[in-house]
Design a protein around this motif. Structure first.
Motif, mmCIF file in Angstrom:
data_model
loop_
_atom_site.group_PDB
_atom_site.id
_atom_site.type_symbol
_atom_site.label_atom_id
_atom_site.label_comp_id
_atom_site.label_asym_id
_atom_site.label_seq_id
_atom_site.Cartn_x
_atom_site.Cartn_y
_atom_site.Cartn_z
ATOM 1 N N ALA A 99 0.849 -1.202 0.000
ATOM 2 C CA ALA A 99 0.000 0.000 0.000
ATOM 3 C C ALA A 99 0.877 1.242 0.000
ATOM 4 N N ARG A 100 0.581 2.157 -0.906
ATOM 5 C CA ARG A 100 1.349 3.394 -1.016
ATOM 6 C C ARG A 100 0.591 4.604 -0.476
ATOM 7 N N VAL A 101 -0.623 4.365 -0.037
ATOM 8 C CA VAL A 101 -1.458 5.391 0.598
ATOM 9 C C VAL A 101 -2.169 4.748 1.778
ATOM 10 N N PRO A 102 -2.653 5.529 2.735
ATOM 11 C CA PRO A 102 -3.451 4.936 3.820
ATOM 12 C C PRO A 102 -4.721 4.315 3.255
ATOM 13 N N MET A 103 -4.994 3.083 3.643
ATOM 14 C CA MET A 103 -6.182 2.357 3.180
ATOM 15 C C MET A 103 -6.952 1.880 4.409
ATOM 16 N N ASP A 104 -7.909 2.661 4.844
ATOM 17 C CA ASP A 104 -8.681 2.327 6.035
ATOM 18 C C ASP A 104 -9.817 1.367 5.687
ATOM 19 N N ASN A 105 -10.044 0.418 6.570
ATOM 20 C CA ASN A 105 -11.194 -0.490 6.465
ATOM 21 C C ASN A 105 -11.291 -1.103 5.064
ATOM 22 N N VAL A 106 -10.284 -1.887 4.710
ATOM 23 C CA VAL A 106 -10.237 -2.504 3.385
ATOM 24 C C VAL A 106 -11.249 -3.646 3.304
ATOM 25 N N ILE A 107 -12.095 -3.605 2.283
ATOM 26 C CA ILE A 107 -13.062 -4.674 2.030
ATOM 27 C C ILE A 107 -12.778 -5.248 0.652
ATOM 28 N N GLN A 108 -12.616 -6.559 0.580
ATOM 29 C CA GLN A 108 -12.307 -7.258 -0.660
ATOM 30 C C GLN A 108 -13.460 -8.191 -1.028
ATOM 31 N N SER A 109 -13.782 -8.232 -2.289
ATOM 32 C CA SER A 109 -14.807 -9.154 -2.787
ATOM 33 C C SER A 109 -14.389 -9.625 -4.172
ATOM 34 N N PHE A 110 -14.784 -10.843 -4.528
ATOM 35 C CA PHE A 110 -14.533 -11.296 -5.894
ATOM 36 C C PHE A 110 -15.578 -12.319 -6.318
ATOM 37 N N THR A 111 -15.678 -12.478 -7.632
ATOM 38 C CA THR A 111 -16.482 -13.540 -8.210
ATOM 39 C C THR A 111 -15.737 -14.046 -9.436
ATOM 40 N N LEU A 112 -16.213 -15.154 -9.994
ATOM 41 C CA LEU A 112 -15.564 -15.777 -11.139
ATOM 42 C C LEU A 112 -16.423 -15.610 -12.384
ATOM 43 N N ASN A 113 -15.911 -16.088 -13.504
ATOM 44 C CA ASN A 113 -16.716 -16.106 -14.713
ATOM 45 C C ASN A 113 -18.001 -16.883 -14.434
ATOM 46 N N SER A 114 -19.133 -16.340 -14.849
ATOM 47 C CA SER A 114 -20.426 -16.939 -14.498
ATOM 48 C C SER A 114 -20.559 -18.381 -14.983
ATOM 49 N N ASN A 115 -19.852 -18.747 -16.056
ATOM 50 C CA ASN A 115 -19.926 -20.116 -16.568
ATOM 51 C C ASN A 115 -19.311 -21.131 -15.609
ATOM 52 N N MET A 116 -18.502 -20.661 -14.668
ATOM 53 C CA MET A 116 -17.860 -21.577 -13.724
ATOM 54 C C MET A 116 -18.863 -22.212 -12.763
ATOM 55 N N ILE A 117 -20.050 -21.641 -12.642
ATOM 56 C CA ILE A 117 -21.049 -22.230 -11.748
ATOM 57 C C ILE A 117 -21.458 -23.614 -12.235
ATOM 58 N N ASN A 118 -21.296 -23.875 -13.538
ATOM 59 C CA ASN A 118 -21.620 -25.191 -14.093
ATOM 60 C C ASN A 118 -20.485 -26.183 -13.947
ATOM 61 N N ARG A 119 -19.352 -25.717 -13.417
ATOM 62 C CA ARG A 119 -18.166 -26.565 -13.348
ATOM 63 C C ARG A 119 -17.674 -26.817 -11.927
ATOM 64 N N ILE A 120 -18.300 -26.145 -10.986
ATOM 65 C CA ILE A 120 -17.935 -26.369 -9.586
ATOM 66 C C ILE A 120 -19.171 -26.750 -8.786
ATOM 67 N N ASP A 121 -18.938 -27.412 -7.685
ATOM 68 C CA ASP A 121 -20.038 -27.858 -6.828
ATOM 69 C C ASP A 121 -20.212 -26.848 -5.693
ATOM 70 N N ALA A 122 -20.881 -25.725 -6.020
ATOM 71 C CA ALA A 122 -21.091 -24.663 -5.032
ATOM 72 C C ALA A 122 -22.361 -23.907 -5.377
ATOM 73 N N GLY A 123 -22.966 -23.300 -4.363
ATOM 74 C CA GLY A 123 -24.205 -22.563 -4.577
ATOM 75 C C GLY A 123 -24.002 -21.233 -5.256
ATOM 76 N N GLU A 124 -22.798 -20.631 -5.099
ATOM 77 C CA GLU A 124 -22.499 -19.351 -5.727
ATOM 78 C C GLU A 124 -21.002 -19.179 -5.868
ATOM 79 N N LEU A 125 -20.627 -18.232 -6.716
ATOM 80 C CA LEU A 125 -19.218 -17.967 -6.983
ATOM 81 C C LEU A 125 -18.675 -16.820 -6.143
#
Length: 210
Positions: A99-125
């Motif tokens: 980090a090169r600047v102050p980053m308060d209260n960092v929140i991270q989120s991600f998802t995958l390509n929507s087609n991956m839901i047909n290739r993994i055994d999970a309720g959501e990506l």
């Protein structure tokens, strides 16, 4: 009864009340601060709001995703494959560091390509650290030096998925937000996760078998 005896009579009660007050104060401090003194989160981000926002960006505003590295910090993404308990697993990790600047209260989120839901055994990506109860902040030469977020998914049997996984498995759509509640910075990135050597070999063998 003499004043001295009266005082002795109530002394244990006074001490008992003092102990209760100290305990209540300690409990209150523990609730408002994390193990390293992190403040309790006061923002309005939730699992539902993060999921909804990220999915809307993916489906309605794909142009909002940057493909360049951010200037204020380093963002990397990796993907690995392993075989555990009789099933194949694919694991993703994103890392914010340097980090090169102050980053308060960092929140991270991600998802995958929507087609991956047909290739993994999970309720959501979708995956996020938004359920954290306390803030995690980053800054130049400040502990912690980085913040990661990872999730492992069970891959379906190879017979149930098609070869398009070879082109889509590394796609990651990431949201990073940070800053005080009234001045939040929200950034969106599209990144091809860096595959581990065994992931590359796994995908090669999978393609040959198919």
């Amino acid at each position: 009864m003499s004043p001295k005896r009266e005082m002795n009579r109530f002394f244990p009660l006074v001490m008992y009340l003092c102990v209760i007050a100290v305990c209540l104060g300690a409990c209150s401090l523990g609730t408002n601060q994390g193990p390293a003194g992190e403040p309790k989160r006061t923002d309005e981000y939730t699992q539902n709001s993060e999921r909804r926002d990220l999915m809307e960006q993916v489906t309605k505003r794909p142009e909002s995703f940057q493909t360049n590295s951010p200037d204020e910090y380093t963002l990397t993404a990796t993907v690995d494959v392993s075989h555990e308990s009789g099933v194949d697993r694919i694991s993703y990790e994103i890392l914010v560091n340097e980090a090169r600047v102050p980053m308060d209260n960092v929140i991270q989120s991600f998802t995958l390509n929507s087609n991956m839901i047909n290739r993994i055994d999970a309720g959501e990506l979708f995956h996020s650290n938004v359920s954290n109860t306390h803030e995690i902040s980053l800054g130049p030469d400040k502990e912690p030096l980085g913040l990661s977020l990872s999730r492992s998914y069970v891959l379906k049997p190879k017979a149930e998925i098609d070869s398009n996984i070879l082109q889509r498995y590394a796609d990651m759509y990431i949201k990073i937000s940070y800053g005080p509640n009234d001045q939040r910075t929200e950034e969106y990135f599209y990144i091809q996760a860096e595959p581990s050597p065994r992931t590359i070999e796994y995908m090669k063998s999978w393609g040959i078998e198919k």
